[in-house]
Design a protein around this motif. Structure first.
Motif, short mmCIF file in Angstrom:
data_model
loop_
_atom_site.label_atom_id
_atom_site.label_comp_id
_atom_site.label_asym_id
_atom_site.label_seq_id
_atom_site.Cartn_x
_atom_site.Cartn_y
_atom_site.Cartn_z
N GLN A 84 6.99 4.18 1.44
CA GLN A 84 6.70 2.91 2.09
C GLN A 84 7.94 2.31 2.76
N PHE A 85 9.09 2.94 2.60
CA PHE A 85 10.33 2.42 3.16
C PHE A 85 10.56 2.94 4.57
N ASN A 86 11.26 2.11 5.36
CA ASN A 86 11.70 2.50 6.71
C ASN A 86 13.20 2.28 6.82
N ILE A 87 13.83 2.98 7.74
CA ILE A 87 15.26 2.78 7.99
C ILE A 87 15.47 1.33 8.43
N GLY A 88 16.45 0.66 7.84
CA GLY A 88 16.73 -0.73 8.15
C GLY A 88 16.11 -1.71 7.17
N ASP A 89 15.23 -1.23 6.28
CA ASP A 89 14.65 -2.11 5.26
C ASP A 89 15.72 -2.59 4.29
N LEU A 90 15.50 -3.78 3.74
CA LEU A 90 16.34 -4.29 2.66
C LEU A 90 15.58 -4.13 1.36
N ASP A 136 18.86 5.70 5.58
CA ASP A 136 18.30 7.01 5.91
C ASP A 136 17.15 7.28 4.95
N LEU A 137 16.35 8.28 5.27
CA LEU A 137 15.18 8.61 4.46
C LEU A 137 15.22 10.08 4.07
N GLY A 138 14.71 10.40 2.86
CA GLY A 138 14.70 11.79 2.42
C GLY A 138 13.59 12.05 1.43
N GLY A 139 13.31 13.35 1.24
CA GLY A 139 12.29 13.75 0.27
C GLY A 139 10.90 13.86 0.87
N THR A 155 6.03 -9.22 -2.20
CA THR A 155 5.83 -8.27 -1.12
C THR A 155 4.42 -8.36 -0.55
N GLU A 156 3.46 -8.74 -1.39
CA GLU A 156 2.08 -8.85 -0.90
C GLU A 156 1.97 -9.88 0.22
N LYS A 157 2.83 -10.89 0.18
CA LYS A 157 2.75 -11.97 1.17
C LYS A 157 3.09 -11.49 2.58
N TRP A 158 3.86 -10.39 2.67
CA TRP A 158 4.37 -9.99 3.99
C TRP A 158 3.69 -8.77 4.55
N LYS A 159 2.63 -8.26 3.91
CA LYS A 159 1.96 -7.07 4.43
C LYS A 159 1.13 -7.43 5.65
#
Length: 290
Positions: free
Chosen positions: A118-124, A232-235, A286-290
């Motif tokens: 669920q993560f993207n590059i640049g996420d906090l 970065d993302l992996g896996g 997190t539910e508030k921002w979907k």
């Protein structure tokens, strides 16, 4: 080592221009926060007795005393890493010194590789817990008088500070994630198989810092907040090569958002008690921002 810690703290105490109880490790993603510190007194690590010297590109290597939003703070611009060849005692030496100087709250940031789909590059990612995968434990050896021989680690990251960060992010419409950070020795980035393994172990992000400092801070009774920028993302099915330059580029893009959250947290954190919050649920914000 304890004598050196006290010697360093005494040397710094004679040169302090403020009386901070809050400290920040200005890791990846928080570099620009240093420019917002006023009434600054900067001391290069090389001038501080017994202090290691950072060797990593992008880490300036100085201690800053000053004010942020009217709050007295101590900032480390540049941290030390196990992969640089330091022992864990050296990596965490500044945290021990902070305790001797009266620090009660510590904020840390880092760059991390994301393994959560669920993560993207640049996420906090606000760190809710960690997995210590370093080959040497920072509390190994003679126990320091700052904490118990066998410290409890159930709430290593302060839940009140996590909630405060979630509230600030919601107010400012900044998208944040929550997750578990796994700390590795480095300096290599992870293989695709390693990314998959660490995610199966329960980690959402992986990096080469933070865990040793947080463990020692917790041992000292310092409440701690940590945040990662996913660089970065992996896996996943399509592995992507990553370089230190790309990590820095992604971190720089996320800096304004991380800085805004951290600035507000420091200003407001003195109003937040260390009392534990029961039934805290990181899924709710997190539910508030979907």
């Amino acid at each position: 080592m304890y004598e050196k810690i006290q010697e360093t703290a005494s040397w710094l105490r004679q040169r302090m221009t403020t009386s901070p109880t809050t400290a920040i490790i200005l890791g990846t993603g928080l570099g620009q926060l240093a420019s917002e510190i006023t009434d600054k007194k900067e001391i290069p690590y090389a001038e501080i007795p017994n202090f290691p010297v950072s060797t990593v590109e992008g880490h300036s290597g100085k201690l800053i005393f000053g004010k942020l939003g009217g709050v007295d703070i101590l900032a480390m611009q540049g941290r030390f890493h196990y992969y640089e060849g330091y022992s864990m005692k050296e990596v965490t030496f500044p945290i021990r010194v902070m305790y001797e100087l009266g620090i009660k709250t510590l904020f840390v940031s880092n760059a991390a590789g994301g393994m959560n789909p669920q993560f993207n590059i640049g996420d906090l990612m606000i760190i809710t817990d960690h997995i210590n995968f370093f080959p040497e434990h920072p509390l190994r050896g003679k126990n320091y008088p700052t904490g118990p021989r066998f410290p409890d680690m159930h709430e290593t990251y302060d839940k009140n500070l996590i909630q405060l960060a979630a509230n600030i992010a919601y107010e400012k419409k900044i998208r944040v994630k929550f997750g578990v950070y796994i700390g590795l020795q480095g300096p290599t980035f992870e293989t695709p198989a390693e990314y998959k393994m660490y995610h199966m172990m329960g980690a959402d992000a992986v990096g080469m810092s933070t865990v040793p400092e947080v463990i020692v801070a917790h041992h000292c009774g310092i409440r701690t907040f940590g945040i990662s920028v996913i660089t970065d993302l992996g896996g996943f099915d399509n592995p992507v090569e990553v370089s230190h330059e790309e990590v820095q580029e992604a971190a720089n893009a996320a800096q304004p958002f991380m800085t805004e959250i951290m600035r507000e947290m420091i200003v407001r954190s003195e109003k937040v008690t260390s009392q534990k919050q029961e039934n805290f649920n990181t899924d709710h914000p997190t539910e508030k921002w979907k």
